[in-house]
Design an enzyme around this catalytic site. Sequence first.
Site, PDB file in Angstrom:
ATOM      1  N   ASP A   1      54.224  35.253  43.368  1.00 28.41           N
ATOM      2  CA  ASP A   1      53.229  35.602  44.384  1.00 28.41           C
ATOM      3  C   ASP A   1      52.355  34.391  44.720  1.00 28.41           C
ATOM      4  O   ASP A   1      52.346  33.406  43.991  1.00 28.41           O
ATOM      5  CB  ASP A   1      52.273  36.669  43.815  1.00 28.41           C
ATOM      6  CG  ASP A   1      52.978  37.987  43.635  1.00 28.41           C
ATOM      7  OD1 ASP A   1      53.909  38.267  44.387  1.00 28.41           O
ATOM      8  OD2 ASP A   1      52.564  38.737  42.725  1.00 28.41           O
TER       9      ASP A   1
ATOM     10  N   GLY B   1      50.575  37.551  39.306  1.00 31.10           N
ATOM     11  CA  GLY B   1      49.278  37.082  38.825  1.00 31.10           C
ATOM     12  C   GLY B   1      48.668  38.079  37.842  1.00 31.10           C
ATOM     13  O   GLY B   1      48.852  39.286  37.977  1.00 31.10           O
ATOM     14  N   GLY B   2      47.945  37.556  36.863  1.00 29.40           N
ATOM     15  CA  GLY B   2      47.249  38.427  35.913  1.00 29.40           C
ATOM     16  C   GLY B   2      48.229  39.248  35.103  1.00 29.40           C
ATOM     17  O   GLY B   2      49.213  38.736  34.582  1.00 29.40           O
ATOM     18  N   ASP B   3      47.947  40.537  35.004  1.00 29.51           N
ATOM     19  CA  ASP B   3      48.842  41.456  34.303  1.00 29.51           C
ATOM     20  C   ASP B   3      49.639  42.229  35.352  1.00 29.51           C
ATOM     21  O   ASP B   3      49.041  42.740  36.306  1.00 29.51           O
ATOM     22  CB  ASP B   3      48.009  42.424  33.465  1.00 29.51           C
ATOM     23  CG  ASP B   3      48.899  43.357  32.653  1.00 29.51           C
ATOM     24  OD1 ASP B   3      48.892  43.244  31.427  1.00 29.51           O
ATOM     25  OD2 ASP B   3      49.607  44.189  33.259  1.00 29.51           O
TER      26      ASP B   3
ATOM     27  N   MET C   1      39.846  42.744  44.397  1.00 28.61           N
ATOM     28  CA  MET C   1      40.125  42.727  45.839  1.00 28.61           C
ATOM     29  C   MET C   1      38.928  43.224  46.639  1.00 28.61           C
ATOM     30  O   MET C   1      39.069  44.034  47.548  1.00 28.61           O
ATOM     31  CB  MET C   1      41.358  43.600  46.153  1.00 28.61           C
ATOM     32  CG  MET C   1      42.631  43.008  45.594  1.00 28.61           C
ATOM     33  SD  MET C   1      44.036  44.105  45.751  1.00 28.61           S
ATOM     34  CE  MET C   1      43.849  45.148  44.321  1.00 28.61           C
TER      35      MET C   1
ATOM     36  N   THR D   1      44.713  39.787  32.369  1.00 29.36           N
ATOM     37  CA  THR D   1      44.235  40.195  33.681  1.00 29.36           C
ATOM     38  C   THR D   1      42.978  39.401  34.055  1.00 29.36           C
ATOM     39  O   THR D   1      42.266  38.890  33.180  1.00 29.36           O
ATOM     40  CB  THR D   1      43.996  41.718  33.712  1.00 29.36           C
ATOM     41  OG1 THR D   1      43.736  42.105  35.051  1.00 29.36           O
ATOM     42  CG2 THR D   1      42.825  42.132  32.838  1.00 29.36           C
ATOM     43  N   ALA D   2      42.723  39.280  35.360  1.00 30.71           N
ATOM     44  CA  ALA D   2      41.625  38.436  35.843  1.00 30.71           C
ATOM     45  C   ALA D   2      40.292  38.837  35.216  1.00 30.71           C
ATOM     46  O   ALA D   2      39.461  37.978  34.899  1.00 30.71           O
ATOM     47  CB  ALA D   2      41.548  38.517  37.361  1.00 30.71           C
TER      48      ALA D   2
ATOM     49  N   PRO E   1      45.676  34.621  34.837  1.00 30.82           N
ATOM     50  CA  PRO E   1      44.751  34.401  35.951  1.00 30.82           C
ATOM     51  C   PRO E   1      44.872  33.020  36.596  1.00 30.82           C
ATOM     52  O   PRO E   1      44.213  32.767  37.602  1.00 30.82           O
ATOM     53  CB  PRO E   1      43.382  34.562  35.296  1.00 30.82           C
ATOM     54  CG  PRO E   1      43.617  34.171  33.877  1.00 30.82           C
ATOM     55  CD  PRO E   1      45.013  34.596  33.531  1.00 30.82           C
TER      56      PRO E   1
ATOM     57  N   LYS F   1      52.508  36.082  50.674  1.00 36.14           N
ATOM     58  CA  LYS F   1      52.340  36.239  52.127  1.00 36.14           C
ATOM     59  C   LYS F   1      52.886  35.040  52.877  1.00 36.14           C
ATOM     60  O   LYS F   1      53.358  35.127  53.996  1.00 36.14           O
ATOM     61  CB  LYS F   1      50.867  36.447  52.465  1.00 36.14           C
ATOM     62  CG  LYS F   1      50.393  37.808  52.025  1.00 36.14           C
ATOM     63  CD  LYS F   1      49.001  38.106  52.527  1.00 36.14           C
ATOM     64  CE  LYS F   1      48.422  39.266  51.751  1.00 36.14           C
ATOM     65  NZ  LYS F   1      48.026  38.885  50.375  1.00 36.14           N
TER      66      LYS F   1
HETATM   67  N1  SAH Z   1      47.495  41.752  38.566  1.00 37.22           N
HETATM   68  C1  SAH Z   1      46.323  40.978  38.828  1.00 37.22           C
HETATM   69  C2  SAH Z   1      45.489  41.543  39.942  1.00 37.22           C
HETATM   70  C3  SAH Z   1      46.175  41.472  41.263  1.00 37.22           C
HETATM   71  S1  SAH Z   1      45.181  42.080  42.566  1.00 37.22           S
HETATM   72  C4  SAH Z   1      45.508  40.863  37.527  1.00 37.22           C
HETATM   73  O1  SAH Z   1      45.808  41.547  36.556  1.00 37.22           O
HETATM   74  O2  SAH Z   1      44.584  40.052  37.484  1.00 37.22           O
HETATM   75  C5  SAH Z   1      44.477  40.618  43.202  1.00 37.22           C
HETATM   76  C6  SAH Z   1      43.024  40.549  42.856  1.00 37.22           C
HETATM   77  O3  SAH Z   1      42.876  40.153  41.523  1.00 37.22           O
HETATM   78  C7  SAH Z   1      42.257  39.524  43.642  1.00 37.22           C
HETATM   79  O4  SAH Z   1      41.863  40.026  44.887  1.00 37.22           O
HETATM   80  C8  SAH Z   1      41.062  39.304  42.752  1.00 37.22           C
HETATM   81  O5  SAH Z   1      40.144  40.354  42.866  1.00 37.22           O
HETATM   82  C9  SAH Z   1      41.678  39.410  41.386  1.00 37.22           C
HETATM   83  N2  SAH Z   1      42.028  38.094  40.839  1.00 37.22           N
HETATM   84  C10 SAH Z   1      43.249  37.601  40.588  1.00 37.22           C
HETATM   85  N3  SAH Z   1      43.174  36.387  40.031  1.00 37.22           N
HETATM   86  C11 SAH Z   1      41.869  36.100  39.921  1.00 37.22           C
HETATM   87  C12 SAH Z   1      41.149  35.001  39.391  1.00 37.22           C
HETATM   88  N4  SAH Z   1      41.774  33.930  38.880  1.00 37.22           N
HETATM   89  N5  SAH Z   1      39.793  35.056  39.428  1.00 37.22           N
HETATM   90  C13 SAH Z   1      39.149  36.117  39.915  1.00 37.22           C
HETATM   91  N6  SAH Z   1      39.794  37.183  40.426  1.00 37.22           N
HETATM   92  C14 SAH Z   1      41.134  37.186  40.426  1.00 37.22           C
END
Ligand code: SAH
Length: 470
Positions: free
Chosen positions: A258, A311-313, A395, A341-342, A235, A280
């Site tokens: 990303d 980002g995240g997973d 999102m 994941t976030a 995250p 983007k």
């Molecule tokens: N693969 C990512 C999600 C990607 S979609 C995961 O597993 O976290 C992108 C969305 O993830 C963002 O719009 C937001 O809703 C969430 N997100 C990603 N990073 C975040 C963070 N640090 N804090 C809160 N929400 C986050």
Amino acid sequence: MPAGRLLELSVLPVFYKLSGRRVLIAGNSRAAVWKVELLAATGAQVDVYAVKPDARILALAAQAGNVRVFERHWSTNDFAQAVLAVAEAEDEREALALQKAAASAGAHLNIIDKPQWSTFLFGSIVERSPLVIGISTDGGAPVLGQSIRARIETLLPDGLRRWASAARAWRPKVAALGLDIHARRKIWEKFTRLALAEPERAPADHDLASLVQGAGAEPAATAQTGMVMLVGAGPGDPELLTLRAVRALQSADAVLFDDLVSQQVLDFARRESDKISVGKRGFKPSCTQEDICELMIALAREGKYVVRLKGGDPMVFGRANEEIAALEAAGIPVSVVPGVTAASAAAASLGLSLTERNLARRLQFVTAHARGGSIPNDLNWKALADPLATTIVYMGVRTLPEFCARLVREGLPPDMPAVMVERASHPDERSLAGTLATLPGIVAKAGVKGPALTIIGPAALDRSALKHIS
Ligand code: SAH
């Protein structure tokens, strides 16, 4: 100031081959015992001088053939033929005497815990012999050195020692092939990639065979396909990377990332790797999914080891399926390293269990953003309006008012707890707590910009109220 790139080098790390050479140790403390053990492990002839030797020193002498104990104080003559000396000194006078004795024998001297009186220092050691890493803070911060050592320890699987010793055994065989320097370098690069990718496995003779296969032929004939790893960047906080992610980053030739990926995470990538933004604001004004897939395929076809950092997973709202399918169709090996994941990061910072017994029987992740930017029209609202569920909305900042209103229309009480977490795990993380009725107003007032998600459900209750930061 000395010439060159290094502005200052307070100590020079060197790796001393001590096998068969004589070293002297004068002392009896715990630190001295450890030095006896350490130096004995190098194969040096270790001569220990102590009036009443510690039982552990005597035990070492009994076990190891290269440790001798002299039950008396040291004298200048004892330093003859010693290349290194390690000693304890009560005071400066004793230190001076030791310095004189060592200098007369041409031996380097370490006075235990007294870097200012020493001509060489011991660092912290990460041992994967024959791979050895030494860490020094020039005596300034030994505890910092130790904790850095602990970090490096976690990064280097123990199995690397086997690869390092295989390399040592294979080196003459590779040299005997009579290849030019470029071809040899290629072999060792392939070897390194293999060792870092599969450190837990013991290297075998067939590895050597496949490494040297085709080496030295025309480049076109030996062009190797690279590979792609989809890696979860977590995250934002680099501490939340997995060890496997860090290893992948450190052996990458190219890193495609990303917008969501933080700079601190990117800092873990191999220094020489190409770091390419595909967000983007990426390498093209509007970098499409097809562009990203094409770029990954092209890089892998050049033989590169590509890390696709998400980002995240990668498997949660990451469009990983499209990338995996494109790579597989192109015949490029692809694997995935999961990430935090976030939602997990947000729950952790709020101290919120997402599956509270009796409160939340179900945990669901949902996106509130369809292709056109509006709420997807195929959401299962009955499931989302389950009063015994925890729902995490990814999102969903822009569509929050509509989303909350719809949940109430579908039957959830307006006072159902809801908390938005912005930039979870980043230093500027914020959380905004409310209910389905109040959260949209709170969020609008606070002006949320960064990536944010919303946790909705009875489980979002108590803790979120406590942690209300706005
Ligand atoms: N693969 C990512 C999600 C990607 S979609 C995961 O597993 O976290 C992108 C969305 O993830 C963002 O719009 C937001 O809703 C969430 N997100 C990603 N990073 C975040 C963070 N640090 N804090 C809160 N929400 C986050």
